[in-house]
Write a protein that holds these residues in place. Sequence first.
Motif, PDB file in Angstrom:
ATOM      1  N   THR A  64       4.396  -9.410   1.477  1.00 53.12           N
ATOM      2  CA  THR A  64       3.151  -8.750   1.898  1.00 53.12           C
ATOM      3  C   THR A  64       3.407  -7.787   3.046  1.00 53.12           C
ATOM      4  N   PRO A  65       2.603  -6.736   3.161  1.00 53.72           N
ATOM      5  CA  PRO A  65       2.579  -5.985   4.412  1.00 53.72           C
ATOM      6  C   PRO A  65       1.858  -6.796   5.490  1.00 53.72           C
ATOM      7  N   GLU A  66       2.148  -6.498   6.758  1.00 53.99           N
ATOM      8  CA  GLU A  66       1.255  -6.978   7.825  1.00 53.99           C
ATOM      9  C   GLU A  66       0.265  -5.853   8.124  1.00 53.99           C
ATOM     10  N   ASN A  67      -1.003  -6.162   7.969  1.00 47.50           N
ATOM     11  CA  ASN A  67      -2.076  -5.210   8.265  1.00 47.50           C
ATOM     12  C   ASN A  67      -3.031  -5.838   9.266  1.00 47.50           C
ATOM     13  N   LEU A  68      -3.261  -5.161  10.376  1.00 51.28           N
ATOM     14  CA  LEU A  68      -4.204  -5.641  11.391  1.00 51.28           C
ATOM     15  C   LEU A  68      -3.865  -7.070  11.798  1.00 51.28           C
ATOM     16  N   ALA A  69      -2.597  -7.297  12.077  1.00 51.83           N
ATOM     17  CA  ALA A  69      -2.082  -8.587  12.545  1.00 51.83           C
ATOM     18  C   ALA A  69      -2.349  -9.719  11.569  1.00 51.83           C
ATOM     19  N   SER A  70      -2.291  -9.398  10.286  1.00 55.93           N
ATOM     20  CA  SER A  70      -2.611 -10.380   9.248  1.00 55.93           C
ATOM     21  C   SER A  70      -1.817 -10.024   7.997  1.00 55.93           C
TER      22      SER A  70
ATOM     23  N   ALA B 181       2.453   8.318  10.149  1.00 49.97           N
ATOM     24  CA  ALA B 181       3.624   7.540   9.710  1.00 49.97           C
ATOM     25  C   ALA B 181       3.184   6.281   8.976  1.00 49.97           C
ATOM     26  N   ILE B 182       2.116   5.668   9.433  1.00 49.02           N
ATOM     27  CA  ILE B 182       1.657   4.423   8.790  1.00 49.02           C
ATOM     28  C   ILE B 182       1.163   4.699   7.374  1.00 49.02           C
ATOM     29  N   LEU B 183       0.532   5.836   7.177  1.00 48.68           N
ATOM     30  CA  LEU B 183      -0.022   6.137   5.854  1.00 48.68           C
ATOM     31  C   LEU B 183       1.001   6.794   4.921  1.00 48.68           C
TER      32      LEU B 183
ATOM     33  N   MET C 229       0.834  -1.206   0.000  1.00 49.99           N
ATOM     34  CA  MET C 229       0.000   0.000   0.000  1.00 49.99           C
ATOM     35  C   MET C 229       0.864   1.249   0.000  1.00 49.99           C
ATOM     36  N   THR C 230       1.906   1.269   0.830  1.00 46.55           N
ATOM     37  CA  THR C 230       2.730   2.480   0.940  1.00 46.55           C
ATOM     38  C   THR C 230       4.163   2.257   0.441  1.00 46.55           C
ATOM     39  N   GLY C 231       4.395   1.187  -0.305  1.00 44.94           N
ATOM     40  CA  GLY C 231       5.640   1.050  -1.060  1.00 44.94           C
ATOM     41  C   GLY C 231       6.728   0.180  -0.451  1.00 44.94           C
ATOM     42  N   GLY C 232       6.613  -0.136   0.837  1.00 47.25           N
ATOM     43  CA  GLY C 232       7.675  -0.913   1.477  1.00 47.25           C
ATOM     44  C   GLY C 232       7.800  -2.318   0.897  1.00 47.25           C
ATOM     45  N   ALA C 233       6.709  -3.040   0.868  1.00 48.20           N
ATOM     46  CA  ALA C 233       6.752  -4.415   0.362  1.00 48.20           C
ATOM     47  C   ALA C 233       7.101  -4.427  -1.128  1.00 48.20           C
ATOM     48  N   ARG C 234       6.674  -3.378  -1.859  1.00 39.96           N
ATOM     49  CA  ARG C 234       7.028  -3.328  -3.286  1.00 39.96           C
ATOM     50  C   ARG C 234       8.545  -3.219  -3.453  1.00 39.96           C
TER      51      ARG C 234
ATOM     52  N   PRO D 278       4.400   7.288   2.532  1.00 36.48           N
ATOM     53  CA  PRO D 278       5.213   6.413   1.680  1.00 36.48           C
ATOM     54  C   PRO D 278       6.446   5.917   2.443  1.00 36.48           C
ATOM     55  N   LYS D 279       6.839   4.686   2.177  1.00 39.08           N
ATOM     56  CA  LYS D 279       7.966   4.075   2.904  1.00 39.08           C
ATOM     57  C   LYS D 279       9.219   4.015   2.027  1.00 39.08           C
ATOM     58  N   THR D 280      10.365   4.121   2.680  1.00 36.25           N
ATOM     59  CA  THR D 280      11.646   3.866   2.008  1.00 36.25           C
ATOM     60  C   THR D 280      12.370   2.806   2.822  1.00 36.25           C
TER      61      THR D 280
ATOM     62  N   VAL E   2       7.911 -10.074   4.800  1.00 42.12           N
ATOM     63  CA  VAL E   2       6.826  -9.247   5.343  1.00 42.12           C
ATOM     64  C   VAL E   2       7.360  -7.859   5.674  1.00 42.12           C
ATOM     65  N   CYS E   3       6.613  -6.855   5.240  1.00 42.29           N
ATOM     66  CA  CYS E   3       6.904  -5.470   5.620  1.00 42.29           C
ATOM     67  C   CYS E   3       5.918  -5.087   6.718  1.00 42.29           C
ATOM     68  N   ALA E   4       6.430  -4.690   7.871  1.00 43.37           N
ATOM     69  CA  ALA E   4       5.567  -4.460   9.035  1.00 43.37           C
ATOM     70  C   ALA E   4       5.950  -3.142   9.696  1.00 43.37           C
ATOM     71  N   GLY E   5       4.994  -2.606  10.469  1.00 48.70           N
ATOM     72  CA  GLY E   5       5.312  -1.427  11.246  1.00 48.70           C
ATOM     73  C   GLY E   5       6.193  -1.793  12.423  1.00 48.70           C
ATOM     74  N   SER E   6       5.769  -2.837  13.150  1.00 50.54           N
ATOM     75  CA  SER E   6       6.509  -3.184  14.370  1.00 50.54           C
ATOM     76  C   SER E   6       6.522  -4.680  14.670  1.00 50.54           C
ATOM     77  N   ASP E   7       5.714  -5.487  13.924  1.00 46.83           N
ATOM     78  CA  ASP E   7       5.610  -6.899  14.299  1.00 46.83           C
ATOM     79  C   ASP E   7       5.872  -7.788  13.074  1.00 46.83           C
ATOM     80  N   GLY E   8       4.851  -8.212  12.385  1.00 48.73           N
ATOM     81  CA  GLY E   8       5.015  -9.005  11.172  1.00 48.73           C
ATOM     82  C   GLY E   8       4.930 -10.501  11.369  1.00 48.73           C
ATOM     83  N   SER E   9       4.978 -10.946  12.631  1.00 52.12           N
ATOM     84  CA  SER E   9       5.086 -12.390  12.867  1.00 52.12           C
ATOM     85  C   SER E   9       3.810 -13.144  12.486  1.00 52.12           C
TER      86      SER E   9
HETATM   87  C1  LIG Z   1      -4.594  -0.811   8.246  1.00 54.21           C
HETATM   88  C2  LIG Z   1      -3.185  -1.082   8.675  1.00 54.21           C
HETATM   89  C3  LIG Z   1      -2.936  -2.012   9.661  1.00 54.21           C
HETATM   90  C4  LIG Z   1      -1.629  -2.285  10.088  1.00 54.21           C
HETATM   91  N1  LIG Z   1      -1.427  -3.257  11.026  1.00 54.21           N
HETATM   92  C5  LIG Z   1      -0.161  -3.607  11.357  1.00 54.21           C
HETATM   93  C6  LIG Z   1       0.064  -4.698  12.244  1.00 54.21           C
HETATM   94  O1  LIG Z   1      -0.836  -5.378  12.687  1.00 54.21           O
HETATM   95  N2  LIG Z   1       1.363  -5.010  12.573  1.00 54.21           N
HETATM   96  C7  LIG Z   1       2.419  -4.278  12.088  1.00 54.21           C
HETATM   97  O2  LIG Z   1       3.559  -4.587  12.427  1.00 54.21           O
HETATM   98  N3  LIG Z   1       2.220  -3.249  11.231  1.00 54.21           N
HETATM   99  C8  LIG Z   1       0.952  -2.899  10.849  1.00 54.21           C
HETATM  100  N4  LIG Z   1       0.739  -1.880   9.944  1.00 54.21           N
HETATM  101  C9  LIG Z   1       1.907  -1.130   9.418  1.00 54.21           C
HETATM  102  C10 LIG Z   1       2.336  -1.640   8.051  1.00 54.21           C
HETATM  103  O3  LIG Z   1       2.681  -2.982   8.102  1.00 54.21           O
HETATM  104  C11 LIG Z   1       3.532  -0.823   7.553  1.00 54.21           C
HETATM  105  O4  LIG Z   1       3.077   0.517   7.361  1.00 54.21           O
HETATM  106  C12 LIG Z   1       4.160  -1.357   6.278  1.00 54.21           C
HETATM  107  O5  LIG Z   1       5.125  -0.449   5.839  1.00 54.21           O
HETATM  108  C13 LIG Z   1       3.160  -1.599   5.194  1.00 54.21           C
HETATM  109  O6  LIG Z   1       3.792  -2.092   4.029  1.00 54.21           O
HETATM  110  P1  LIG Z   1       3.656  -1.318   2.633  1.00 54.21           P
HETATM  111  O7  LIG Z   1       4.507  -0.086   2.775  1.00 54.21           O
HETATM  112  O8  LIG Z   1       4.181  -2.271   1.634  1.00 54.21           O
HETATM  113  O9  LIG Z   1       2.208  -0.996   2.417  1.00 54.21           O
HETATM  114  C14 LIG Z   1      -0.554  -1.578   9.506  1.00 54.21           C
HETATM  115  C15 LIG Z   1      -0.811  -0.648   8.494  1.00 54.21           C
HETATM  116  C16 LIG Z   1      -2.108  -0.408   8.083  1.00 54.21           C
HETATM  117  C17 LIG Z   1      -2.352   0.586   6.962  1.00 54.21           C
END
Ligand SMILES: Cc1cc2nc3c(=O)[nH]c(=O)nc-3n(C[C@H](O)[C@H](O)[C@H](O)COP(=O)(O)O)c2cc1C
Length: 163
Positions: free
Chosen positions: A57-63, A132-134, A11-16, A136-138, A92-99
């Motif tokens: 894949t990104p991790e979104n909402l623990a998935s 920060a979550i929304l 979604m925000t470029g990290g996994a890409r 773009p990522k580098t 997996v690209c994650a904010g803080s977890d990813g597991s």
């Molecule tokens: C709706 C939403 C839910 C998220 N939930 C998690 C999460 O459960 N665990 C985590 O580590 N990061 C979470 N994140 C952070 C993303 O994993 C992080 O921003 C990552 O860079 C997304 O990858 P992308 O840049 O390829 O989209 C969430 C982000 C969004 C938008």
Amino acid sequence: MKHLLVVFHSMTGGARQMAEAVVRGAASEPAVQTRLLRAVDTLTEDVLGADGYVFVTPENLASMSGIMKDFFDRTYYGALDRIAGRPYATLVCAGSDGSNAVRQIERICTGWRLKAVCDPIIVCTHAQTPEAILAPKTIGPEDIRRCEENGAAIAAGIALGIF
Ligand SMILES: Cc1cc2nc3c(=O)[nH]c(=O)nc-3n(C[C@H](O)[C@H](O)[C@H](O)COP(=O)(O)O)c2cc1C
């Protein structure tokens, strides 16, 4: 010619950026042709036609992200019992977890009887606030290098037929 399929959603470029790094690394192996496909565009026949896989894949909402899950939902039964034994890797690209995203993909690939050939890679972007979550990522050079090495390793293994 052997084929490596890299399936990703971002979604925000990290996994890409991670998926593109895998492709760059895999290019070091001339006997393997690598396809980079968005999860939304990937069909069962793309899965059947590959000799190995990297799922990013990104991790979104623990998935894993919903669009990545949709890819597995659309292709799972069409590929079941037809790709057993082929190698795969998970990034997996994650904010803080990813597991949990890693665990989910591992469960699906266990069902497909794929063989995990690299440790999963989790890249944390340390995005915590909504802004920060929304944003773009580098992905940093050290993490990019890990992804490139992952691509080079799986491509080399496929070329040599060691998996
Ligand atoms: C709706 C939403 C839910 C998220 N939930 C998690 C999460 O459960 N665990 C985590 O580590 N990061 C979470 N994140 C952070 C993303 O994993 C992080 O921003 C990552 O860079 C997304 O990858 P992308 O840049 O390829 O989209 C969430 C982000 C969004 C938008």
